[in-house]
Design a protein around this motif. Structure first.
Motif, PDB file in Angstrom:
ATOM      1  N   PHE A  66       0.837  -1.194   0.000  1.00 30.10           N
ATOM      2  CA  PHE A  66       0.000   0.000   0.000  1.00 30.10           C
ATOM      3  C   PHE A  66       0.874   1.246   0.000  1.00 30.10           C
ATOM      4  N   ASP A  67       0.288   2.350  -0.466  1.00 33.76           N
ATOM      5  CA  ASP A  67       0.933   3.658  -0.471  1.00 33.76           C
ATOM      6  C   ASP A  67       0.151   4.588   0.442  1.00 33.76           C
ATOM      7  N   LEU A  68       0.861   5.505   1.093  1.00 27.55           N
ATOM      8  CA  LEU A  68       0.244   6.447   2.013  1.00 27.55           C
ATOM      9  C   LEU A  68       0.753   7.839   1.699  1.00 27.55           C
ATOM     10  N   GLY A  69      -0.160   8.794   1.598  1.00 32.42           N
ATOM     11  CA  GLY A  69       0.203  10.188   1.382  1.00 32.42           C
ATOM     12  C   GLY A  69      -0.598  11.082   2.312  1.00 32.42           C
ATOM     13  N   VAL A  70       0.102  11.904   3.092  1.00 29.67           N
ATOM     14  CA  VAL A  70      -0.548  12.794   4.056  1.00 29.67           C
ATOM     15  C   VAL A  70       0.009  14.205   3.877  1.00 29.67           C
ATOM     16  N   ARG A  71      -0.874  15.203   3.856  1.00 28.13           N
ATOM     17  CA  ARG A  71      -0.468  16.602   3.758  1.00 28.13           C
ATOM     18  C   ARG A  71      -1.212  17.437   4.797  1.00 28.13           C
ATOM     19  N   TYR A  72      -0.508  18.373   5.439  1.00 27.46           N
ATOM     20  CA  TYR A  72      -1.138  19.287   6.388  1.00 27.46           C
ATOM     21  C   TYR A  72      -0.577  20.693   6.178  1.00 27.46           C
ATOM     22  N   PRO A  73      -1.252  21.504   5.364  1.00 28.49           N
ATOM     23  CA  PRO A  73      -0.825  22.900   5.202  1.00 28.49           C
ATOM     24  C   PRO A  73      -1.519  23.786   6.252  1.00 28.49           C
ATOM     25  N   PHE A  74      -0.816  24.781   6.747  1.00 28.33           N
ATOM     26  CA  PHE A  74      -1.425  25.725   7.674  1.00 28.33           C
ATOM     27  C   PHE A  74      -0.688  27.065   7.597  1.00 28.33           C
ATOM     28  N   ARG A  75      -1.297  28.077   8.203  1.00 30.56           N
ATOM     29  CA  ARG A  75      -0.774  29.443   8.098  1.00 30.56           C
ATOM     30  C   ARG A  75      -0.731  30.095   9.471  1.00 30.56           C
ATOM     31  N   ARG A  76       0.324  30.848   9.721  1.00 27.88           N
ATOM     32  CA  ARG A  76       0.454  31.669  10.914  1.00 27.88           C
ATOM     33  C   ARG A  76       0.842  33.067  10.470  1.00 27.88           C
ATOM     34  N   ASN A  77      -0.110  33.973  10.453  1.00 31.60           N
ATOM     35  CA  ASN A  77       0.084  35.335   9.952  1.00 31.60           C
ATOM     36  C   ASN A  77       0.580  35.276   8.504  1.00 31.60           C
ATOM     37  N   ASP A  78       1.763  35.793   8.226  1.00 36.01           N
ATOM     38  CA  ASP A  78       2.300  35.773   6.858  1.00 36.01           C
ATOM     39  C   ASP A  78       3.197  34.571   6.594  1.00 36.01           C
ATOM     40  N   HIS A  79       3.229  33.640   7.503  1.00 38.45           N
ATOM     41  CA  HIS A  79       4.064  32.454   7.361  1.00 38.45           C
ATOM     42  C   HIS A  79       3.188  31.263   6.943  1.00 38.45           C
ATOM     43  N   PHE A  80       3.606  30.608   5.875  1.00 32.92           N
ATOM     44  CA  PHE A  80       2.877  29.439   5.380  1.00 32.92           C
ATOM     45  C   PHE A  80       3.723  28.188   5.617  1.00 32.92           C
ATOM     46  N   PHE A  81       3.087  27.166   6.137  1.00 28.59           N
ATOM     47  CA  PHE A  81       3.778  25.915   6.445  1.00 28.59           C
ATOM     48  C   PHE A  81       3.079  24.750   5.748  1.00 28.59           C
ATOM     49  N   ASP A  82       3.845  23.724   5.469  1.00 31.32           N
ATOM     50  CA  ASP A  82       3.286  22.512   4.866  1.00 31.32           C
ATOM     51  C   ASP A  82       4.079  21.310   5.375  1.00 31.32           C
ATOM     52  N   ILE A  83       3.379  20.390   6.006  1.00 31.15           N
ATOM     53  CA  ILE A  83       3.995  19.165   6.506  1.00 31.15           C
ATOM     54  C   ILE A  83       3.436  17.994   5.718  1.00 31.15           C
ATOM     55  N   GLY A  84       4.287  17.102   5.264  1.00 33.18           N
ATOM     56  CA  GLY A  84       3.808  15.987   4.446  1.00 33.18           C
ATOM     57  C   GLY A  84       4.582  14.706   4.695  1.00 33.18           C
ATOM     58  N   LEU A  85       3.945  13.616   4.355  1.00 33.81           N
ATOM     59  CA  LEU A  85       4.577  12.299   4.442  1.00 33.81           C
ATOM     60  C   LEU A  85       4.071  11.436   3.303  1.00 33.81           C
ATOM     61  N   ASP A  86       5.006  10.854   2.559  1.00 30.75           N
ATOM     62  CA  ASP A  86       4.693   9.864   1.526  1.00 30.75           C
ATOM     63  C   ASP A  86       5.431   8.588   1.885  1.00 30.75           C
ATOM     64  N   ALA A  87       4.709   7.484   1.941  1.00 27.93           N
ATOM     65  CA  ALA A  87       5.323   6.218   2.327  1.00 27.93           C
ATOM     66  C   ALA A  87       4.734   5.088   1.493  1.00 27.93           C
ATOM     67  N   SER A  88       5.536   4.066   1.274  1.00 26.66           N
ATOM     68  CA  SER A  88       5.049   2.873   0.581  1.00 26.66           C
ATOM     69  C   SER A  88       5.545   1.642   1.330  1.00 26.66           C
ATOM     70  N   TYR A  89       4.649   0.685   1.456  1.00 25.03           N
ATOM     71  CA  TYR A  89       4.971  -0.582   2.097  1.00 25.03           C
ATOM     72  C   TYR A  89       4.665  -1.703   1.114  1.00 25.03           C
ATOM     73  N   ILE A  90       5.653  -2.524   0.822  1.00 23.09           N
ATOM     74  CA  ILE A  90       5.461  -3.641  -0.100  1.00 23.09           C
ATOM     75  C   ILE A  90       5.452  -4.925   0.711  1.00 23.09           C
ATOM     76  N   HIS A  91       4.328  -5.582   0.716  1.00 24.09           N
ATOM     77  CA  HIS A  91       4.179  -6.810   1.502  1.00 24.09           C
ATOM     78  C   HIS A  91       4.882  -7.979   0.826  1.00 24.09           C
ATOM     79  N   THR A  92       4.602  -8.190  -0.455  1.00 23.67           N
ATOM     80  CA  THR A  92       5.242  -9.270  -1.200  1.00 23.67           C
ATOM     81  C   THR A  92       5.562  -8.805  -2.618  1.00 23.67           C
ATOM     82  N   THR A  93       6.617  -9.359  -3.169  1.00 21.03           N
ATOM     83  CA  THR A  93       6.962  -9.189  -4.578  1.00 21.03           C
ATOM     84  C   THR A  93       7.259 -10.580  -5.109  1.00 21.03           C
TER      85      THR A  93
END
Length: 200
Positions: A66-93
């Protein structure tokens, strides 16, 4: 090997196979004899079996995970932030030489994807300046290229990107100009050692 029987062709007599070889030679195919005289001057006089050694799209690969993608953008006054995670897990090949061959799992071995791969990111933007920090993770796996299997450690690196874009009000040479600094593997993390083919 039962798994290779789909590539083996048996003929009723050496003459039957020789006719096919002679036809190929007539079409310009070069015949090379690597028996070095062990079967006489004419090894085709005793040959009733041929193994197809040509490139063929016979192998099969089945992958699950499975693949996982998470994003969390937020703002503090004139500062813009973005936190993210992309991950992949391969059970069998699971791979097999052909459709009838038994499958075997190669996930987490040399030349194949590891079980886990991930990339975490953190970015900050303020006015015309932006900076992002990325952490890359590749899971440990097994080096199967030698006589003895060896573990290969996990590998984590950090990348840094900083960019300054001149404001639209800039004139002349600065109009539309941006400058960026990219640092790959910020902490100079050395990759794990692999003994494949003795080259390391």
């Amino acid at each position: 090997d039962p798994a290779l029987q789909g590539f083996v062709q048996r003929y009723d007599s050496p003459e039957q196979l020789r006719a096919l070889v002679d036809a190929a030679i007539a079409d310009g195919v070069r015949l090379m004899d690597y028996t070095f005289g062990e079967f006489g001057d004419d090894p085709l006089s005793q040959t009733t079996t041929a193994f197809s050694y040509m490139w063929t799209n016979a192998a099969r690969l089945d992958m699950s995970g499975f693949d996982l993608g998470v994003r969390y953008p937020f703002r503090r006054n004139d500062h813009f932030f973005d936190i993210g995670l992309d991950a992949s897990y391969i059970h069998t090949t699971e791979t097999r030489l052909n459709q009838t061959a038994p499958p075997y799992d190669v996930v987490g071995t040399f030349g194949n994807p590891p079980k886990w791969r991930a990339r975490g990111s953190f970015s900050w933007t303020y006015l015309d300046l932006s900076t992002s920090l990325n952490v890359n993770f590749s899971d440990a796996y097994t080096d199967t290229t030698g006589l003895v299997e060896r573990p290969v450690r996990a590998y984590t690196t950090v990348d840094l990107v900083t960019r300054y874009a001149f404001a639209p009000e800039a004139r002349g040479l600065l109009d539309g100009l941006s400058l960026s600094l990219n640092v790959v593997n910020l902490f100079d993390e050395q990759p794990p050692y692999i003994t494949s083919s003795g080259r390391g």
